[in-house]
Design a protein around this motif. Structure first.
Motif, PDB file in Angstrom:
ATOM      1  N   UNK A  39       8.393 -12.306 -32.159  1.00 54.94           N
ATOM      2  CA  UNK A  39       7.904 -13.533 -32.776  1.00 54.94           C
ATOM      3  C   UNK A  39       7.935 -13.418 -34.296  1.00 54.94           C
ATOM      4  N   UNK A  40       7.486 -12.293 -34.811  1.00 48.81           N
ATOM      5  CA  UNK A  40       7.508 -12.066 -36.254  1.00 48.81           C
ATOM      6  C   UNK A  40       8.935 -12.115 -36.783  1.00 48.81           C
ATOM      7  N   UNK A  41       9.858 -11.503 -36.091  1.00 50.11           N
ATOM      8  CA  UNK A  41      11.257 -11.509 -36.520  1.00 50.11           C
ATOM      9  C   UNK A  41      11.834 -12.926 -36.510  1.00 50.11           C
ATOM     10  N   UNK A  42      11.499 -13.730 -35.504  1.00 47.05           N
ATOM     11  CA  UNK A  42      11.971 -15.124 -35.472  1.00 47.05           C
ATOM     12  C   UNK A  42      11.446 -15.906 -36.675  1.00 47.05           C
ATOM     13  N   UNK A  43      10.185 -15.706 -37.019  1.00 46.08           N
ATOM     14  CA  UNK A  43       9.632 -16.392 -38.185  1.00 46.08           C
ATOM     15  C   UNK A  43      10.339 -15.949 -39.461  1.00 46.08           C
ATOM     16  N   UNK A  44      10.559 -14.665 -39.600  1.00 45.51           N
ATOM     17  CA  UNK A  44      11.242 -14.145 -40.797  1.00 45.51           C
ATOM     18  C   UNK A  44      12.662 -14.693 -40.918  1.00 45.51           C
ATOM     19  N   UNK A  83       0.381 -11.977 -30.058  1.00 44.92           N
ATOM     20  CA  UNK A  83       0.401 -12.452 -31.437  1.00 44.92           C
ATOM     21  C   UNK A  83      -0.239 -13.830 -31.532  1.00 44.92           C
ATOM     22  N   UNK A  84      -0.652 -14.166 -32.736  1.00 46.35           N
ATOM     23  CA  UNK A  84      -1.325 -15.448 -32.944  1.00 46.35           C
ATOM     24  C   UNK A  84      -1.071 -15.917 -34.370  1.00 46.35           C
ATOM     25  N   UNK A  85      -0.889 -17.229 -34.505  1.00 48.32           N
ATOM     26  CA  UNK A  85      -0.892 -17.804 -35.839  1.00 48.32           C
ATOM     27  C   UNK A  85      -2.079 -18.746 -35.937  1.00 48.32           C
ATOM     28  N   UNK A  86      -2.623 -18.806 -37.145  1.00 45.49           N
ATOM     29  CA  UNK A  86      -3.730 -19.708 -37.447  1.00 45.49           C
ATOM     30  C   UNK A  86      -3.374 -20.404 -38.745  1.00 45.49           C
ATOM     31  N   UNK A  87      -3.389 -21.734 -38.736  1.00 43.12           N
ATOM     32  CA  UNK A  87      -3.185 -22.512 -39.953  1.00 43.12           C
ATOM     33  C   UNK A  87      -4.548 -22.956 -40.462  1.00 43.12           C
ATOM     34  N   UNK A  88      -4.773 -22.744 -41.751  1.00 41.57           N
ATOM     35  CA  UNK A  88      -6.073 -23.027 -42.362  1.00 41.57           C
ATOM     36  C   UNK A  88      -5.874 -23.962 -43.539  1.00 41.57           C
ATOM     37  N   UNK A  89      -6.718 -24.985 -43.592  1.00 44.23           N
ATOM     38  CA  UNK A  89      -6.717 -25.909 -44.723  1.00 44.23           C
ATOM     39  C   UNK A  89      -8.160 -26.324 -44.960  1.00 44.23           C
ATOM     40  N   UNK A  90      -8.534 -26.423 -46.237  1.00 41.63           N
ATOM     41  CA  UNK A  90      -9.901 -26.787 -46.601  1.00 41.63           C
ATOM     42  C   UNK A  90     -10.930 -25.909 -45.888  1.00 41.63           C
ATOM     43  N   UNK A  97      -2.039 -21.034 -32.289  1.00 40.62           N
ATOM     44  CA  UNK A  97      -1.290 -20.863 -31.049  1.00 40.62           C
ATOM     45  C   UNK A  97      -0.895 -19.391 -30.942  1.00 40.62           C
ATOM     46  N   UNK A  98      -0.402 -19.022 -29.786  1.00 37.73           N
ATOM     47  CA  UNK A  98      -0.051 -17.621 -29.592  1.00 37.73           C
ATOM     48  C   UNK A  98       1.212 -17.475 -28.755  1.00 37.73           C
ATOM     49  N   UNK A  99       1.653 -16.254 -28.678  1.00 40.57           N
ATOM     50  CA  UNK A  99       2.803 -15.838 -27.877  1.00 40.57           C
ATOM     51  C   UNK A  99       4.019 -16.732 -28.108  1.00 40.57           C
ATOM     52  N   UNK A 100       4.603 -17.252 -27.053  1.00 39.98           N
ATOM     53  CA  UNK A 100       5.832 -18.029 -27.194  1.00 39.98           C
ATOM     54  C   UNK A 100       5.590 -19.429 -27.759  1.00 39.98           C
ATOM     55  N   UNK A 101       4.338 -19.803 -27.943  1.00 38.65           N
ATOM     56  CA  UNK A 101       4.015 -21.075 -28.586  1.00 38.65           C
ATOM     57  C   UNK A 101       4.232 -21.037 -30.086  1.00 38.65           C
ATOM     58  N   UNK A 105       9.679 -24.335 -36.495  1.00 39.54           N
ATOM     59  CA  UNK A 105       9.675 -25.793 -36.684  1.00 39.54           C
ATOM     60  C   UNK A 105       8.304 -26.416 -36.434  1.00 39.54           C
ATOM     61  N   UNK A 106       7.598 -25.919 -35.444  1.00 38.13           N
ATOM     62  CA  UNK A 106       6.283 -26.452 -35.133  1.00 38.13           C
ATOM     63  C   UNK A 106       5.295 -26.170 -36.272  1.00 38.13           C
TER      64      UNK A 106
END
Length: 111
Positions: A39-44, A83-90, A97-101, A105-106
């Motif tokens: 997942x990290x490699x795909x993002x990179x 793995x997990x991503x978290x988007x933070x604002x304010x 979301x995690x794993x294959x999510x 683009x999302x």
């Protein structure tokens, strides 16, 4: 892609403050998990230099920093996953979301 490493508890407060200016992405990465590495490699591969203008990316090695991982989950009110991503604002998590999510683009359409 130049990720900012999360290695100190004080960085969580810094992330909250930065999120008032532009969104922050936290990637919780397990160095023992092949899905996390993929997942990290795909993002990179998909990351563009102009994306740094849109959001600030952080990475947490949760194997080395388990307590920080727990602190992030508690601070932003998300369940711990890897793995997990978290988007933070304010100062608040508005998407995770995690794993294959996890996909580039999302993430970009949510910022």
């Amino acid at each position: 892609m130049d990720w900012i490493k999360i290695e100190q508890p004080g960085q969580i407060e810094d992330i909250k403050l930065q999120s008032k200016e532009k969104p922050v992405l936290i990637f919780k990465h397990s160095t023992r998990c092949s899905i996390s590495g993929m997942t990290l490699e795909r993002l990179r591969r998909n990351w563009k230099s102009e994306d740094f203008e849109k959001l600030t990316p952080y990475i947490l090695d949760l194997i080395a920093n388990r307590e920080l991982s727990n602190q992030i989950a508690q601070e932003f009110g998300v369940f711990h996953q890897s793995p997990q991503i978290i988007l933070i604002k304010d100062e608040k998590a508005y998407y995770d979301t995690s794993h294959m999510g996890i996909n580039y683009p999302d993430i970009m359409k949510r910022i």
